[in-house]
Each structure stands twice: as structure tokens, then as C-alpha cells.
Design a protein around this motif. Sequence first.
Motif, PDB file in Angstrom:
ATOM      1  N   GLU A  50      17.536 -13.340   0.414  1.00 19.18           N
ATOM      2  CA  GLU A  50      17.051 -12.577   1.232  1.00 19.18           C
ATOM      3  C   GLU A  50      18.136 -11.855   1.992  1.00 19.18           C
ATOM      4  N   ILE A  51      17.736 -10.677   2.402  1.00 17.87           N
ATOM      5  CA  ILE A  51      18.714  -9.519   2.992  1.00 17.87           C
ATOM      6  C   ILE A  51      18.948  -9.956   4.577  1.00 17.87           C
ATOM      7  N   PRO A  52      20.172 -10.177   4.855  1.00 15.96           N
ATOM      8  CA  PRO A  52      20.597 -10.419   6.175  1.00 15.96           C
ATOM      9  C   PRO A  52      20.373  -9.267   7.071  1.00 15.96           C
ATOM     10  N   ILE A  53      19.311  -9.277   8.106  1.00 19.27           N
ATOM     11  CA  ILE A  53      19.310  -8.282   9.045  1.00 19.27           C
ATOM     12  C   ILE A  53      20.556  -8.288  10.004  1.00 19.27           C
ATOM     13  N   GLY A  54      20.975  -7.134  10.293  1.00 22.82           N
ATOM     14  CA  GLY A  54      22.003  -7.130  11.378  1.00 22.82           C
ATOM     15  C   GLY A  54      22.774  -5.905  11.055  1.00 22.82           C
TER      16      GLY A  54
ATOM     17  N   TRP B 278      19.013  -3.298   8.199  1.00 21.15           N
ATOM     18  CA  TRP B 278      17.889  -2.862   9.292  1.00 21.15           C
ATOM     19  C   TRP B 278      16.559  -3.160   8.890  1.00 21.15           C
ATOM     20  N   PRO B 279      15.638  -3.581   9.692  1.00 19.73           N
ATOM     21  CA  PRO B 279      14.366  -3.689   9.396  1.00 19.73           C
ATOM     22  C   PRO B 279      13.687  -2.628   9.169  1.00 19.73           C
TER      23      PRO B 279
ATOM     24  N   ALA C  46      13.028  -6.509   1.439  1.00 15.91           N
ATOM     25  CA  ALA C  46      13.663  -5.156   1.516  1.00 15.91           C
ATOM     26  C   ALA C  46      14.168  -4.822   2.967  1.00 15.91           C
ATOM     27  N   ALA C  47      15.059  -4.031   3.074  1.00 16.00           N
ATOM     28  CA  ALA C  47      15.813  -3.651   4.358  1.00 16.00           C
ATOM     29  C   ALA C  47      16.288  -2.143   4.147  1.00 16.00           C
ATOM     30  N   TYR C  48      16.537  -1.461   5.276  1.00 17.25           N
ATOM     31  CA  TYR C  48      17.012  -0.135   5.442  1.00 17.25           C
ATOM     32  C   TYR C  48      18.681  -0.473   5.387  1.00 17.25           C
ATOM     33  N   TRP C  49      19.145   0.311   4.555  1.00 15.57           N
ATOM     34  CA  TRP C  49      20.699   0.011   4.246  1.00 15.57           C
ATOM     35  C   TRP C  49      21.652   1.334   4.902  1.00 15.57           C
ATOM     36  N   MET C  50      22.469   0.904   6.056  1.00 12.41           N
ATOM     37  CA  MET C  50      23.348   1.839   6.641  1.00 12.41           C
ATOM     38  C   MET C  50      24.613   1.762   5.845  1.00 12.41           C
ATOM     39  N   LYS C  51      24.836   2.595   4.989  1.00 15.48           N
ATOM     40  CA  LYS C  51      25.774   2.613   3.797  1.00 15.48           C
ATOM     41  C   LYS C  51      26.316   3.989   3.326  1.00 15.48           C
ATOM     42  N   GLY C  52      27.423   4.231   3.037  1.00 15.28           N
ATOM     43  CA  GLY C  52      27.982   5.227   2.502  1.00 15.28           C
ATOM     44  C   GLY C  52      28.637   6.091   3.874  1.00 15.28           C
ATOM     45  N   CYS C  53      29.040   7.600   3.489  1.00 11.43           N
ATOM     46  CA  CYS C  53      29.400   8.456   4.602  1.00 11.43           C
ATOM     47  C   CYS C  53      28.844   9.383   4.611  1.00 11.43           C
ATOM     48  N   SER C  54      28.808  10.390   3.684  1.00  8.69           N
ATOM     49  CA  SER C  54      28.164  11.448   3.430  1.00  8.69           C
ATOM     50  C   SER C  54      26.697  11.623   3.294  1.00  8.69           C
TER      51      SER C  54
ATOM     52  N   LEU D 138      24.938   9.258   4.956  1.00  5.21           N
ATOM     53  CA  LEU D 138      24.109   8.509   6.161  1.00  5.21           C
ATOM     54  C   LEU D 138      23.320   9.526   6.732  1.00  5.21           C
ATOM     55  N   GLY D 139      22.128   9.049   7.125  1.00  3.85           N
ATOM     56  CA  GLY D 139      21.173   9.895   7.651  1.00  3.85           C
ATOM     57  C   GLY D 139      19.962  10.359   6.638  1.00  3.85           C
ATOM     58  N   ARG D 140      20.103   9.849   5.334  1.00  2.54           N
ATOM     59  CA  ARG D 140      19.192  10.097   4.244  1.00  2.54           C
ATOM     60  C   ARG D 140      18.530   8.540   4.212  1.00  2.54           C
ATOM     61  N   LEU D 141      17.420   8.470   3.499  1.00  2.62           N
ATOM     62  CA  LEU D 141      16.680   7.501   3.138  1.00  2.62           C
ATOM     63  C   LEU D 141      17.676   6.572   2.288  1.00  2.62           C
ATOM     64  N   ARG D 142      17.694   5.429   2.518  1.00  7.81           N
ATOM     65  CA  ARG D 142      18.598   4.281   1.915  1.00  7.81           C
ATOM     66  C   ARG D 142      17.962   2.986   2.204  1.00  7.81           C
ATOM     67  N   PHE D 143      17.536   2.441   1.121  1.00  8.98           N
ATOM     68  CA  PHE D 143      16.867   1.033   1.137  1.00  8.98           C
ATOM     69  C   PHE D 143      17.545  -0.110   0.115  1.00  8.98           C
ATOM     70  N   ALA D 144      17.816  -1.130   0.314  1.00  7.31           N
ATOM     71  CA  ALA D 144      18.104  -2.356  -0.419  1.00  7.31           C
ATOM     72  C   ALA D 144      16.830  -3.136  -0.513  1.00  7.31           C
ATOM     73  N   VAL D 145      16.509  -3.402  -2.109  1.00  7.10           N
ATOM     74  CA  VAL D 145      15.629  -4.324  -2.202  1.00  7.10           C
ATOM     75  C   VAL D 145      15.870  -5.612  -3.151  1.00  7.10           C
ATOM     76  N   LEU D 146      15.475  -6.577  -2.892  1.00  2.00           N
ATOM     77  CA  LEU D 146      15.628  -7.660  -3.847  1.00  2.00           C
ATOM     78  C   LEU D 146      14.365  -7.915  -4.538  1.00  2.00           C
ATOM     79  N   LEU D 147      14.427  -8.242  -5.852  1.00  3.44           N
ATOM     80  CA  LEU D 147      13.428  -8.187  -6.661  1.00  3.44           C
ATOM     81  C   LEU D 147      13.404  -9.611  -7.571  1.00  3.44           C
TER      82      LEU D 147
END
Length: 410
Positions: free
Chosen positions: A183-187, A191-192, A231-239, A241-250
Motif C-alpha cells: 500500500e502507498i502511504p498517504i501523507g 496524496w489521495p 494508487a496515489a497522486y505523487w508530489m515528486k520532482g521539481c520542474s 511539479l504541477g503536472r499529473l503525477r501518479f504512483a500505482v501498485l500492481l
Amino acid sequence: MGEARLDKSLADKSSRAPRPSERGPILTRTRNLKMARSAHAYVRGSTVKFYEWLEASGGKLPSGPPVWICGDCHIGNMGPLADAKGRVDIQIRDLDQTVIGNPAHDLIRLGLSLASAARGSDLPGVITARMIEGVVEGYEAALAEDFEAKSRHPPMIGAVLGEATKRTWKHLAAERLNGDRPEIPIGKRFWPVSRAERRELEELCLGQPIRNLVTGLKSRDRKSEIRLLDAAYWMKGCSSLGRLRFAVLLEVDGGEGDRDICFLDLKEAVKAAAPRDPGAVMPRDNAERIVAGALALSPNLGHRMAACRLLGKSVIVRELMPQDMKIELTGLTPDEAMASARSLARVVGDAHGRQMEPQTRLAWLTELARNRSGLLDAPSWLWSSVVELTAAHEGAYLEHCRRHALGLDA
């Protein structure tokens, strides 16, 4: 403004996982604060400005042979990458800006990044000059020799490669997940997602393109059953940030108790800021462009990527491997700085060189040998570009800090 204070502000502003409707302002502020951490961090996040300033400088650059270039060739965009069978090598790890263009742009971008790292390590200017010489030396060596041969790296970079080679899924799970639990840790970072996002993510991940991607790695069975675990929204990167970014576990179930967990990174693909060659023929879709560039420049990564559509936007999907790491050059000694410059430039030379015919590589080497003075064994256009861009970035970085980092206590 200390880095610890900036990190505390980032944590305070994003400690509660925001709802989808709240993401925009938080992502913008986070990106601005990350870029204010250091001049080197600002270099990483200012790709668009880099090309604006380069064009405004009016410097005469050589017309290198049109090949796929990284387009954002800074230190943090290189590091160990595993191929589909787990073999590891140092290659370019972020191809968002890739285009068929002038390889000189990658050399200048790398030179600027190295100059910024040298300043961050409080090294004298003469070491920066030697690092730029090292860039040319390493790059030319890659073009002149067997550019597919296994490169030797200095201890500082070799240690990162050695660490990456030893990493397993447990390391990735400890860094990204709730331990070994799937599971992906929301925090703070994850993000959800909304119900609509979850539905589209599940539809995408159970489709044929993602099935082909995940079953093509680690010798998984093509007929495996695939199930979305989280699945979660992923706040990641620098340039990015602000685009779609998701993490998914399969979960990939090959039958007979043979189950595997894979971690997918889905990132929105946008138009590149790097200038393309006028005669270049490239995919019109940005995700397809990025995958094509990755296959040419970083095959370890390119074969682990797919171009898809999600929520009406073009996205690139890749499975994360435990061996994927980034290189961070901090606290450099003069010898480490010069050796690292040669080593990383050789990685870029390998990426460019494998796309060129022998005659093209020879012609490009001849061009690189021009315009050198007796005082610096590097082309004058490369040195002058790095000097001018360093000055422009320094001023812009201070202004960025004034605008975005002074009101942290408010």
C-alpha cells in the motif's frame, strides 16, 4: 535562508494530504521553495529559462549533428538505471525535454550544472575551468573510443553505482511504501486520488499497453493476471511539479503462487523547451517523443517505458526498479569534481555517440577541437556559454529567493 528552514516549511505546508481540488497552490509553492534551496536546485528547475538565456546570449554555437539529446542534461538527471533484466549502468534518467537537436546544448547544460555544483562545494573558479575541460575530455573519449564499452567511474560515482547494484525490492518498499505491505502511504508525498482518477488509472493499468510493459520485465509470464492494489497522486520532482503525477501498485500473478508487486510512475508529458532540429522528424505526441528519446539515449530506461493517455492527457509510464538512483555531487574536493565531470560527460558522449555513424562522430570530434585557446583545453563557445549562464542564473536565483522564500514565517 538555511536549507533546514526551507525543508521545515515544506513539511508544515504539506503535512496533511490535500484533496484533489487543493493540489494546485500547494504544488506551486512547493516547487518555488524547492528551487530556493540552493543555486544548484534552481538550475534543475529552470530549464525554460536556460534556453531563453542561451538564445538571448547571442553566442555562436557549433551545429552539431542532429541526434536525440536529453535537453535537460544536469547532474540530477543522471544516475544508475536497471534494464529489464536488472543489469545496472549509469545513464540519463529523465527525458522529459528530449528532442532531436544540437548535442552542444547537452554539453552546455551539463557544464552549467557542474559549475553550480562547484560553487555549492565552495571550490575556486580555476576548478570550474578544469571541470569544463574534463567535460570535453570525457565526451571526446566516448566518441573516439568504443562508446558501447563499460565505462569506469571515479570512486564517488562508482560508489553510487555499487550501492545501486546491491539494492533489492525491500529497499524500494522501505523508501516508498508502508514497509512490505502493498500500500502507498498517504501523507506528505503521496496524496489521495479522486474516484474518477482511480477509475481511469485502473482502466489504464489493466489495458494492453501496461500489460505488455509490466510482463516484459523480470521475465514475467505474458499471461499473468494483473490487479491494481493502490494508487496515489505523487508530489515528486521539481520542474514537473504541477503536472499529473501518479504512483500505482500492481500485483502481477503468474499462477502457482508466483506473485510479484510492481511500482509504476505515471507522469504527464508536455511540450519540450529544448529547441529541435528544423529537419527533425519526431512523434507529435509528447509521451511517444519521450519514449523514443529514451530508447535512443538511455536504453535501460527506454525499454521500461510506455506512452499512454490518462484523463485526456499524454503520459509516460515506467516501472520503478530498486536500482534506480540519482547522482548528487556535494562537498566535492577538487580531484572529485574534475573526475566526476569527465565521468558524467562520458555518459553523455555514449548516449550521443551510439546514434552516430563513424564518419559523423569523426566530423563532430573535429568540430569540437576547433576554437580552443592556449589557456583552456575546451572550446571557447562552451566556456563562454557556461560563464554567461552562470551569471544569469545566479541573479535569477537571488531574485527567486526574494520573491518566494522570504515570507516563510508568515
